[in-house]
Write an enzyme that holds these catalytic residues in place. Structure first.
Site, PDB file in Angstrom:
ATOM      1  N   GLU A  44       0.845  -1.214   0.000  1.00 47.27           N
ATOM      2  CA  GLU A  44       0.000   0.000   0.000  1.00 47.27           C
ATOM      3  C   GLU A  44       0.873   1.256   0.000  1.00 47.27           C
ATOM      4  OE1 GLU A  44      -3.720  -0.023   1.913  1.00 47.27           O
ATOM      5  OE2 GLU A  44      -4.005  -2.159   1.579  1.00 47.27           O
TER       6      GLU A  44
HETATM    7  N1  CAA Z   1      -6.979  11.399  -3.697  1.00 49.36           N
HETATM    8  C1  CAA Z   1      -7.483  11.900  -4.865  1.00 49.36           C
HETATM    9  N2  CAA Z   1      -6.737  12.177  -5.938  1.00 49.36           N
HETATM   10  C2  CAA Z   1      -5.422  11.953  -5.861  1.00 49.36           C
HETATM   11  C3  CAA Z   1      -4.810  11.451  -4.696  1.00 49.36           C
HETATM   12  C4  CAA Z   1      -5.654  11.166  -3.589  1.00 49.36           C
HETATM   13  N3  CAA Z   1      -5.172  10.680  -2.450  1.00 49.36           N
HETATM   14  N4  CAA Z   1      -3.484  11.330  -4.923  1.00 49.36           N
HETATM   15  C5  CAA Z   1      -3.253  11.738  -6.174  1.00 49.36           C
HETATM   16  N5  CAA Z   1      -4.435  12.124  -6.740  1.00 49.36           N
HETATM   17  C6  CAA Z   1      -4.655  12.662  -8.079  1.00 49.36           C
HETATM   18  C7  CAA Z   1      -3.947  14.010  -8.250  1.00 49.36           C
HETATM   19  O1  CAA Z   1      -4.744  15.068  -7.791  1.00 49.36           O
HETATM   20  C8  CAA Z   1      -3.747  14.066  -9.745  1.00 49.36           C
HETATM   21  O2  CAA Z   1      -4.958  14.426 -10.362  1.00 49.36           O
HETATM   22  P1  CAA Z   1      -5.047  15.693 -11.407  1.00 49.36           P
HETATM   23  O3  CAA Z   1      -4.110  15.372 -12.533  1.00 49.36           O
HETATM   24  O4  CAA Z   1      -6.482  15.721 -11.805  1.00 49.36           O
HETATM   25  O5  CAA Z   1      -4.610  16.890 -10.636  1.00 49.36           O
HETATM   26  C9  CAA Z   1      -3.524  12.594 -10.105  1.00 49.36           C
HETATM   27  O6  CAA Z   1      -4.091  11.820  -9.066  1.00 49.36           O
HETATM   28  C10 CAA Z   1      -2.064  12.264 -10.296  1.00 49.36           C
HETATM   29  O7  CAA Z   1      -1.421  12.588  -9.073  1.00 49.36           O
HETATM   30  P2  CAA Z   1       0.137  12.831  -8.952  1.00 49.36           P
HETATM   31  O8  CAA Z   1       0.593  13.793 -10.002  1.00 49.36           O
HETATM   32  O9  CAA Z   1       0.391  13.172  -7.539  1.00 49.36           O
HETATM   33  O10 CAA Z   1       0.707  11.394  -9.325  1.00 49.36           O
HETATM   34  P3  CAA Z   1       2.156  10.823  -9.199  1.00 49.36           P
HETATM   35  O11 CAA Z   1       2.435  10.015 -10.402  1.00 49.36           O
HETATM   36  O12 CAA Z   1       3.124  11.917  -8.860  1.00 49.36           O
HETATM   37  O13 CAA Z   1       2.061   9.747  -8.000  1.00 49.36           O
HETATM   38  C11 CAA Z   1       1.844   8.748  -5.877  1.00 49.36           C
HETATM   39  C12 CAA Z   1       1.484   9.925  -6.802  1.00 49.36           C
HETATM   40  C13 CAA Z   1       1.390   9.209  -4.508  1.00 49.36           C
HETATM   41  C14 CAA Z   1       3.331   8.462  -5.836  1.00 49.36           C
HETATM   42  C15 CAA Z   1       1.046   7.515  -6.354  1.00 49.36           C
HETATM   43  O14 CAA Z   1       1.496   7.025  -7.593  1.00 49.36           O
HETATM   44  C16 CAA Z   1       1.061   6.380  -5.354  1.00 49.36           C
HETATM   45  O15 CAA Z   1       0.350   6.415  -4.353  1.00 49.36           O
HETATM   46  N6  CAA Z   1       1.880   5.307  -5.604  1.00 49.36           N
HETATM   47  C17 CAA Z   1       1.905   4.136  -4.754  1.00 49.36           C
HETATM   48  C18 CAA Z   1       0.946   3.110  -5.236  1.00 49.36           C
HETATM   49  C19 CAA Z   1       0.689   2.047  -4.212  1.00 49.36           C
HETATM   50  O16 CAA Z   1       0.398   2.332  -3.064  1.00 49.36           O
HETATM   51  N7  CAA Z   1       0.748   0.798  -4.655  1.00 49.36           N
HETATM   52  C20 CAA Z   1       0.441  -0.301  -3.781  1.00 49.36           C
HETATM   53  C21 CAA Z   1      -0.476  -1.249  -4.471  1.00 49.36           C
HETATM   54  S1  CAA Z   1      -1.936  -1.756  -3.672  1.00 49.36           S
HETATM   55  C22 CAA Z   1      -1.535  -2.833  -2.425  1.00 49.36           C
HETATM   56  O17 CAA Z   1      -0.442  -2.929  -1.960  1.00 49.36           O
HETATM   57  C23 CAA Z   1      -2.705  -3.588  -1.928  1.00 49.36           C
HETATM   58  C24 CAA Z   1      -2.457  -4.931  -1.344  1.00 49.36           C
HETATM   59  O18 CAA Z   1      -2.690  -5.957  -1.985  1.00 49.36           O
HETATM   60  C25 CAA Z   1      -2.071  -5.041   0.096  1.00 49.36           C
END
Ligand code: CAA
Length: 380
Positions: free
Chosen positions: A363
């Protein structure tokens, strides 16, 4: 902030504690050794309402708040983090995502089964080349007539083979980058949907983690969640809440190991006295207790923010960052307090130490939490 628990909270926490001790503790070492999914135990957790705790009773859930959920997660995780990851994914990622963003037909068809534990869910975002970098989805969902055609591979999927329904994130309009991504509900058994071999893991070995292959899988249009292009926001919003559940899991792993170490220090003798009488041990326990209390405050703050309708992106990421580091630090010290006994399976702490590591990875790694936190404090 008022962290006083209500009578209902205490009742839920105690019910989870009793269940963990009576139903999960027996066999937890063997399930870890054999990488065996706790099938019967998860079924009972569903019957007791632990798999759809926050879902509205209208859809078969418990209608509870996030505080109740984190209390239960902590107790289950003290004993069996493999069972608690199943609980976390089903509650936070799958049920929450569907209830919040699914339409009425999707809720009636899928959520009612997931909330009661009749069915289990999985959340499929990670890919071989898109783990932390979640916008780089390579799995495609191409629109054709009344359906989408899915092609690609998902990695590290919790509940990979035990799930019945899968929330799959895929790219529909690559030219739009993250704005072209969609989320779909895919049923197990769909033609072209293959479950890869089980991963051989360091920890949470009772949970089943698989890669999934989609080869021209037809998904009906009515299984898309939200508007066209909503998939990335769906994933981000869902993961924000998921991080609170994983923070509670990490807290539980730490608290479980600490309690074992504390009790062991009262009975194990060295140099003519119980080892708790040596400052080398007592100071370790003091540090462990302090970090756990700090982690618990962060977890509760994030849960309260969610329950109060406040933004919880920042508090959830901080809770996960700190609680997962606490889980790692505390479990290592718990093994140390146990000495040689800590290194063997029957004392449980070596398993908790192995389980702790994943909380710094899934996550969103700790580095991802720092991205979320730093953006929030520097840009908002
Ligand atoms: N809520 C709503 N919108 C969001 C948001 C949130 N929390 N976070 C980002 N966004 C939106 C942004 O507003 C943006 O939208 P707009 O273009 O309309 O403005 C869009 O999403 C893109 O956001 P970023 O430019 O911030 O994106 P980024 O590429 O820089 O990445 C990141 C952001 C936080 C690094 C994201 O990619 C991330 O969270 N990565 C990690 C993914 C992850 O957690 N993977 C784990 C897999 S699931 C798992 O592990 C489950 C399991 O089985 C246990």
């Amino acid at each position: 902030m008022d962290f006083n628990l209500t009578e209902e909270h205490i009742m839920i926490r105690d019910a989870a504690r009793d269940f963990a001790k009576s139903e999960l503790l027996p066999g937890v070492i063997e399930r870890d050794e054999k990488q065996e999914f706790p099938k019967e135990q998860i079924k009972k957790m569903g019957e007791l309402g632990f798999l759809g705790m926050m879902v509205s009773p209208e859809y078969g859930g418990g209608g509870m708040d996030t505080v109740s959920y984190v209390l239960a997660m902590e107790e289950i995780s003290k004993i069996d983090a493999s069972a608690s990851v199943v609980m976390s994914v089903n509650n936070s990622l799958v049920c929450w995502g569907l209830e919040k963003f699914g339409n009425e037909e999707q809720k009636q068809k899928y959520l009612t089964k997931l909330a009661t534990g009749e069915s289990i869910g999985a959340f499929c975002l990670s890919e071989p080349e898109a783990g932390s970098d979640a916008t780089s989805q390579k799995t495609t969902a191409i629109e054709k007539d009344d359906h989408y055609v899915l092609n690609g591979t998902k990695n590290w999927i919790t509940n990979g083979s035990s799930a019945d329904f899968y929330l799959v994130i895929a790219q529909t309009h690559p030219e739009l980058k993250h704005k072209g991504i969609n989320a779909f509900i895919v049923e197990k058994g769909s033609k072209g949907f293959e479950i890869g071999p089980k991963e051989q893991k360091l920890g949470i070995r009772g949970s089943d983690t698989h890669s999934l292959n989609f080869n021209d899988v037809k998904v009906p249009k009515e299984n898309r969640i939200g508007e066209d292009g909503f998939g990335f926001k769906f994933a981000m919003k869902t993961l924000s809440g998921g991080r609170i559940g994983i923070a509670a899991q990490a807290l539980g792993i730490a608290a479980g190991a600490y309690e074992l170490a504390r009790e062991y220090s009262k009975v194990r003798k060295a140099f003519g006295t119980e080892i708790m009488n040596h400052q080398a041990i007592a100071f370790k326990l003091a540090d462990m207790h302090t970090s756990i209390e700090a982690a618990r405050h962060l977890v509760m703050k994030a849960a309260c923010d969610k329950d109060n309708g406040e933004n919880y992106d920042l508090s959830g990421a901080m809770a996960k960052l700190f609680a997962s580091k606490t889980a790692m630090d505390v479990t290592i010290e718990a093994v140390q307090v146990h000495g040689g006994n800590g290194y063997v399976k029957e004392y449980h702490v070596e398993r908790l130490m192995r389980d702790a590591k994943i909380t710094q990875i899934y996550e969103g790694t700790s580095e991802i939490q720092k991205i979320v936190i730093s953006r929030s404090i520097l840009r908002d």
